[in-house]
Design a protein around this motif. Structure first.
Motif, PDB file in Angstrom:
ATOM      1  N   SER A 143       0.857  -1.195   0.000  1.00 22.85           N
ATOM      2  CA  SER A 143       0.000   0.000   0.000  1.00 22.85           C
ATOM      3  C   SER A 143       0.886   1.236   0.000  1.00 22.85           C
ATOM      4  O   SER A 143       2.067   1.164   0.404  1.00 22.85           O
ATOM      5  CB  SER A 143      -0.881  -0.016   1.254  1.00 22.85           C
ATOM      6  N   SER A 150       1.116   7.176   8.354  1.00 23.84           N
ATOM      7  CA  SER A 150      -0.322   7.272   8.603  1.00 23.84           C
ATOM      8  C   SER A 150      -0.588   7.074  10.095  1.00 23.84           C
ATOM      9  O   SER A 150      -0.624   5.931  10.565  1.00 23.84           O
ATOM     10  CB  SER A 150      -1.072   6.210   7.798  1.00 23.84           C
ATOM     11  N   PRO A 151      -0.768   8.160  10.823  1.00 25.72           N
ATOM     12  CA  PRO A 151      -0.864   8.040  12.281  1.00 25.72           C
ATOM     13  C   PRO A 151      -2.082   7.271  12.775  1.00 25.72           C
ATOM     14  O   PRO A 151      -2.072   6.757  13.895  1.00 25.72           O
ATOM     15  CB  PRO A 151      -0.934   9.511  12.745  1.00 25.72           C
ATOM     16  N   SER A 152      -3.101   7.153  11.967  1.00 26.73           N
ATOM     17  CA  SER A 152      -4.324   6.497  12.460  1.00 26.73           C
ATOM     18  C   SER A 152      -4.261   4.980  12.338  1.00 26.73           C
ATOM     19  O   SER A 152      -4.908   4.267  13.092  1.00 26.73           O
ATOM     20  CB  SER A 152      -5.537   7.011  11.690  1.00 26.73           C
ATOM     21  N   TYR A 156      -1.646  -1.415  10.557  1.00 30.13           N
ATOM     22  CA  TYR A 156      -1.889  -1.742   9.140  1.00 30.13           C
ATOM     23  C   TYR A 156      -0.701  -1.261   8.292  1.00 30.13           C
ATOM     24  O   TYR A 156      -0.179  -1.996   7.454  1.00 30.13           O
ATOM     25  CB  TYR A 156      -3.197  -1.085   8.687  1.00 30.13           C
ATOM     26  N   PRO A 190      -5.389   4.876  -2.294  1.00 35.17           N
ATOM     27  CA  PRO A 190      -6.800   4.701  -1.944  1.00 35.17           C
ATOM     28  C   PRO A 190      -7.646   4.316  -3.160  1.00 35.17           C
ATOM     29  O   PRO A 190      -7.603   4.990  -4.187  1.00 35.17           O
ATOM     30  CB  PRO A 190      -7.213   6.078  -1.430  1.00 35.17           C
ATOM     31  N   LEU A 196     -12.418   0.942   2.402  1.00 31.68           N
ATOM     32  CA  LEU A 196     -12.382   2.354   2.799  1.00 31.68           C
ATOM     33  C   LEU A 196     -13.718   2.832   3.379  1.00 31.68           C
ATOM     34  O   LEU A 196     -13.896   4.028   3.624  1.00 31.68           O
ATOM     35  CB  LEU A 196     -11.965   3.234   1.612  1.00 31.68           C
ATOM     36  N   LEU A 199     -14.408   4.366   7.912  1.00 33.20           N
ATOM     37  CA  LEU A 199     -13.001   4.621   8.267  1.00 33.20           C
ATOM     38  C   LEU A 199     -12.780   4.848   9.763  1.00 33.20           C
ATOM     39  O   LEU A 199     -11.778   4.403  10.324  1.00 33.20           O
ATOM     40  CB  LEU A 199     -12.486   5.852   7.501  1.00 33.20           C
TER      41      LEU A 199
HETATM   42  C1  LIG Z   1      -8.969   5.750  10.073  1.00 31.71           C
HETATM   43  C2  LIG Z   1      -8.736   6.374   8.760  1.00 31.71           C
HETATM   44  C3  LIG Z   1      -7.797   5.567   7.940  1.00 31.71           C
HETATM   45  C4  LIG Z   1      -7.655   6.189   6.602  1.00 31.71           C
HETATM   46  C5  LIG Z   1      -6.810   5.314   5.791  1.00 31.71           C
HETATM   47  C6  LIG Z   1      -7.243   5.385   4.413  1.00 31.71           C
HETATM   48  C7  LIG Z   1      -6.898   4.505   3.532  1.00 31.71           C
HETATM   49  C8  LIG Z   1      -5.841   3.518   3.637  1.00 31.71           C
HETATM   50  C9  LIG Z   1      -5.785   2.518   2.745  1.00 31.71           C
HETATM   51  C10 LIG Z   1      -4.573   2.105   2.233  1.00 31.71           C
HETATM   52  O1  LIG Z   1      -4.180   0.955   2.234  1.00 31.71           O
HETATM   53  C11 LIG Z   1      -3.699   3.092   1.668  1.00 31.71           C
HETATM   54  C12 LIG Z   1      -4.312   4.082   0.914  1.00 31.71           C
HETATM   55  C13 LIG Z   1      -4.203   5.375   1.145  1.00 31.71           C
HETATM   56  C14 LIG Z   1      -3.727   6.131   2.280  1.00 31.71           C
HETATM   57  C15 LIG Z   1      -4.452   7.432   2.354  1.00 31.71           C
HETATM   58  C16 LIG Z   1      -4.679   8.075   3.469  1.00 31.71           C
HETATM   59  C17 LIG Z   1      -4.218   7.568   4.757  1.00 31.71           C
HETATM   60  C18 LIG Z   1      -4.441   8.561   5.832  1.00 31.71           C
HETATM   61  C19 LIG Z   1      -4.327   7.831   7.130  1.00 31.71           C
HETATM   62  C20 LIG Z   1      -3.637   8.602   8.191  1.00 31.71           C
HETATM   63  O2  LIG Z   1      -3.164   9.720   7.975  1.00 31.71           O
HETATM   64  O3  LIG Z   1      -3.532   8.062   9.290  1.00 31.71           O
END
Ligand SMILES: CCCCC/C=C\C=C\C(=O)C/C=C\C/C=C\CCCC(=O)O
Ligand SMILES: NC(=O)C1=CN([C@@H]2O[C@H](COP(=O)(O)OP(=O)(O)OC[C@H]3O[C@@H](n4cnc5c(N)ncnc54)[C@H](O)[C@@H]3O)[C@@H](O)[C@H]2O)C=CC1
Length: 274
Positions: A143, A150-152, A156, A190, A196, A199
């Motif tokens: 990914s 991605s802090p959230s 994953y 994404p 997705l 979320l």
């Molecule tokens: C809880 C919200 C999570 C958002 C994550 C979104 C999608 C992730 C899927 C993937 O595998 C990768 C794709 C894209 C990443 C895009 C945004 C991630 C933002 C999450 C963050 O900043 O923590």
């Protein structure tokens, strides 16, 4: 490198009952694949998908219930595919879940990481030319979260970084020359699938989940079409050099990002090597 043929090849796709896995199955059958085995934990959905593919392509698909977090499921599914189709040329390790929530992250990590490792090792053992196999291709789905912070969804993201690094380490020379197996990795941005949806509930902490889910909506991040991701996987399969790493993002054509990743590792080596 000349383009690889899809025709006469047998594909095994995990998580193929729905979402992107089902899209890949459809795409490779459209291109003339000999057979496609769809492995998934979702039985009803998987049976329906195989039936739909068989109606369109004349009994070339099969569904096998398989939870990739369970070793015994992987072993028995692999054996069933071989019993039915007699060969496996391409494995797409696609099954994945994005849930860092406290009650789910261990199971999710088993699916995203351990399951992928297990099926890759099984594939290597079966395909390797130096031990009587015919070679083949293993496509591992990572990914863009392996390339950004991605802090959230740190768990994953860590599992996807592990997928990327496992795949590139495995593919180091002379792996391909020895085994005849191409290991290819996809960093997927994404893409509009149920992964997705909802979320908020996917973050490791509900408060952060809400913030990020709001941010994702407010920033208008583009969720690309599943068909764009499938077109990239097809391109990688046909054109990808052994060990290459690819990007599929914002409905753009396939981009080979191996040189970018290699440059970063060269920088690390400068720091680490005498
Ligand atoms: C809880 C919200 C999570 C958002 C994550 C979104 C999608 C992730 C899927 C993937 O595998 C990768 C794709 C894209 C990443 C895009 C945004 C991630 C933002 C999450 C963050 O900043 O923590
Ligand atoms: N949709 C996206 O934005 C992105 C997806 N990805 C990755 O692409 C892959 C596919 O994702 P999507 O199709 O979007 O997800 P999805 O949620 O739409 O589909 C996932 C499929 O995997 C199956 N599955 C879940 N647990 C399983 C298990 N234990 N064993 C076997 N199958 C199981 C599900 O039943 C489902 O059919 C995943 O590895 C995901 O991490 C990567 C980056 C972005």
């Amino acid at each position: 490198m000349s383009q690889l043929e899809v025709k006469d090849k047998t594909f095994l796709i995990t998580g193929g009952a729905s979402g992107l896995g089902a899209e890949y199955a459809q795409t490779f059958l459209n291109e003339g694949a000999k057979n496609v085995a769809v492995l998934d934990i979702a039985e009803e959905l998987g049976k329906a998908t195989a039936e739909r593919l068989n109606k369109a392509h004349g009994d070339k698909a099969m569904f096998i219930k398989c939870d990739v977090s369970k070793e015994e499921d992987i072993t028995s599914a692999f054996d069933s595919v071989l019993a039915q189709f007699k060969q496996i040329d391409v494995i797409i390790n696609n099954a994945g879940v994005m849930v860092d929530a406290p009650d789910m992250w261990r199971t999710a990590s088993d699916v995203n990481w351990q399951g992928l490792v297990s099926l890759t090792l099984k594939g290597v053992k079966y395909m390797r030319k130096d031990e009587g196999g015919l070679g083949g291709t293993i496509i591992n789905i990572a990914s863009t979260v392996a390339l950004t912070k991605s802090p959230s969804v740190p768990i994953y993201s860590g599992s996807k970084m592990a997928v990327l690094h496992f795949s590139q380490c495995l593919a180091v020379d002379p792996f391909y020359e020895t085994t005849g197996i191409r290991v290819l990795t996809l960093c997927l941005g994404p893409t509009d699938t149920p992964l997705l949806h909802n979320l908020e509930a996917r973050a490791y902490e509900p408060k952060i989940g809400k913030v990020v889910a709001d941010m994702v909506v407010a920033s208008g991040i583009l969720f690309q079409k599943p068909s764009s991701a499938a077109a990239v996987v097809l391109h990688m399969y046909k054109n990808g050099p052994p060990g290459s790493i690819w990007l599929s993002n914002e409905n753009k054509p396939a981009e080979n990002i191996t040189p970018v990743i290699d440059r970063a590792f060269k920088d690390f080596e400068k720091l680490l090597l005498p």
